[in-house]
Design an enzyme around this catalytic site. Structure first.
Site, PDB file in Angstrom:
ATOM      1  N   ASN A 134      -4.290   3.082  -3.499  1.00 47.99           N
ATOM      2  CA  ASN A 134      -5.349   3.329  -2.522  1.00 47.99           C
ATOM      3  C   ASN A 134      -6.280   2.122  -2.500  1.00 47.99           C
ATOM      4  O   ASN A 134      -6.947   1.837  -3.501  1.00 47.99           O
ATOM      5  CB  ASN A 134      -6.122   4.596  -2.905  1.00 47.99           C
ATOM      6  CG  ASN A 134      -7.004   5.094  -1.790  1.00 47.99           C
ATOM      7  OD1 ASN A 134      -7.679   4.318  -1.131  1.00 47.99           O
ATOM      8  ND2 ASN A 134      -7.011   6.395  -1.584  1.00 47.99           N
ATOM      9  N   GLY A 154       0.801  -1.213   0.000  1.00 45.22           N
ATOM     10  CA  GLY A 154       0.000   0.000   0.000  1.00 45.22           C
ATOM     11  C   GLY A 154       0.836   1.266   0.000  1.00 45.22           C
ATOM     12  O   GLY A 154       0.298   2.371  -0.091  1.00 45.22           O
ATOM     13  N   HIS A 197      -3.535  16.125   1.258  1.00 42.02           N
ATOM     14  CA  HIS A 197      -3.310  15.115   2.286  1.00 42.02           C
ATOM     15  C   HIS A 197      -2.637  15.765   3.493  1.00 42.02           C
ATOM     16  O   HIS A 197      -2.203  16.920   3.433  1.00 42.02           O
ATOM     17  CB  HIS A 197      -2.398  13.997   1.761  1.00 42.02           C
ATOM     18  CG  HIS A 197      -3.111  12.956   0.964  1.00 42.02           C
ATOM     19  ND1 HIS A 197      -3.371  13.109  -0.382  1.00 42.02           N
ATOM     20  CD2 HIS A 197      -3.607  11.748   1.310  1.00 42.02           C
ATOM     21  CE1 HIS A 197      -3.998  12.032  -0.822  1.00 42.02           C
ATOM     22  NE2 HIS A 197      -4.153  11.184   0.181  1.00 42.02           N
ATOM     23  N   HIS A 198      -2.485  14.973   4.539  1.00 36.67           N
ATOM     24  CA  HIS A 198      -1.812  15.416   5.755  1.00 36.67           C
ATOM     25  C   HIS A 198      -0.359  15.793   5.465  1.00 36.67           C
ATOM     26  O   HIS A 198       0.256  15.326   4.496  1.00 36.67           O
ATOM     27  CB  HIS A 198      -1.876  14.315   6.813  1.00 36.67           C
ATOM     28  CG  HIS A 198      -1.355  12.989   6.327  1.00 36.67           C
ATOM     29  ND1 HIS A 198      -0.036  12.636   6.414  1.00 36.67           N
ATOM     30  CD2 HIS A 198      -1.998  11.953   5.728  1.00 36.67           C
ATOM     31  CE1 HIS A 198       0.138  11.429   5.910  1.00 36.67           C
ATOM     32  NE2 HIS A 198      -1.039  10.986   5.480  1.00 36.67           N
ATOM     33  N   THR A 222      -2.680   8.015  -5.691  1.00 39.77           N
ATOM     34  CA  THR A 222      -4.092   7.931  -6.080  1.00 39.77           C
ATOM     35  C   THR A 222      -4.419   8.942  -7.165  1.00 39.77           C
ATOM     36  O   THR A 222      -5.103   8.621  -8.148  1.00 39.77           O
ATOM     37  CB  THR A 222      -4.991   8.158  -4.850  1.00 39.77           C
ATOM     38  OG1 THR A 222      -4.707   7.159  -3.872  1.00 39.77           O
ATOM     39  CG2 THR A 222      -6.465   8.086  -5.215  1.00 39.77           C
ATOM     40  N   LYS A 255       2.599  13.165   4.661  1.00 40.00           N
ATOM     41  CA  LYS A 255       2.640  12.302   3.472  1.00 40.00           C
ATOM     42  C   LYS A 255       3.873  12.624   2.636  1.00 40.00           C
ATOM     43  O   LYS A 255       4.149  13.781   2.337  1.00 40.00           O
ATOM     44  CB  LYS A 255       1.368  12.458   2.646  1.00 40.00           C
ATOM     45  CG  LYS A 255       1.300  11.492   1.463  1.00 40.00           C
ATOM     46  CD  LYS A 255      -0.084  11.438   0.851  1.00 40.00           C
ATOM     47  CE  LYS A 255      -0.119  10.562  -0.401  1.00 40.00           C
ATOM     48  NZ  LYS A 255       0.263   9.159  -0.128  1.00 40.00           N
TER      49      LYS A 255
END
Length: 234
Positions: free
Chosen positions: A107, A80, A140-141, A151, A144
């Protein structure tokens, strides 16, 4: 009887996978992270004896070594981690050489994989409507590592495969603790179409990875998550 699961990369995703594993009939028999596998020292035959499948959520630079090490023991792998695709050929070669299996997705969320199909259909419909320009954006956070996200790159690729050959403007942001938002838009002088997927938590990613782990046991070869969905549609 529960299957034995190895978690490779024991950060936030690894811990969440551990908390959900029993619901998917897995026993977490091995956990590897930067403290016990920083130089692949945890990838041993003794550690992987009796392991049925491994889920890898580490960092991009660690993926090729982790895959090569785990594949050497014939253990199927779910990856992942994103941001490692420049090593894709080497990873595929490892899986083929060791005659085992790997499934990868940027994802694993069920909703995101539905979103891939929705976006591909929208791109197909608008491919021959030249007045519509397109954009792709994600946030994103702040922790990352890769930007744009895997994705978003997959969404853009799905648009191109569907026949949308015009420019797609791509953008990303990193801030706070945002789990992940992906947006695809089409704009013309007459109207705007905006399609967005917003994750509320990492739980969807973890559940999808565990489903992939159930699926990959007993298989051989390299797979991507949409191929699994296609198999299920029969």
């Amino acid at each position: 009887m529960p299957r034995n699961l190895a978690i490779v990369g024991y950060g936030k995703m690894g811990k969440l996978i551990e908390s959900l594993a029993a619901a998917y009939d897995f026993h977490v028999a091995l956990k590897l992270d930067e403290f016990n596998n920083s130089h692949s020292e945890g990838l041993t035959a003794a550690n992987f004896a009796g392991i049925d499948v491994a889920i890898e959520f580490s960092i991009p630079s660690a993926v090729p070594g982790n895959v090569e090490g785990i594949a050497a023991f014939g253990v199927p792998i779910v990856v992942g981690t994103t941001g490692w695709l420049e090593h894709l050929d080497a990873v595929k070669a490892s899986i083929e050489r060791r005659n085992t299996a790997l499934v990868w997705s940027p994802n694993f969320s069920i909703g995101v994989n539905a979103f891939f199909r929705i976006i591909a259909e929208a791109a197909r419909i608008l491919a021959n409507e030249p007045e519509y320009g397109a954009w792709a954006w994600e946030i994103h956070h702040s922790a990352k590592k890769d930007a744009p996200s895997g994705t978003l790159l997959k969404l853009v690729d799905e648009m191109k495969k569907a026949g949308y050959t015009r420019n797609i403007d791509v953008g990303s942001n990193r801030a706070g603790m945002i789990p992940g938002t992906h947006e695809i838009g089409f704009d013309s002088s007459a109207d705007t179409i905006t399609l967005r997927h917003t994750a509320r938590s990492r739980e969807g990613f973890a559940k999808g990875a565990l489903k992939a782990a159930q699926w990959i046991i007993g298989k051989k070869g390299f797979y991507e998550w949409p191929q699994i969905n296609a198999d299920k549609r029969g």
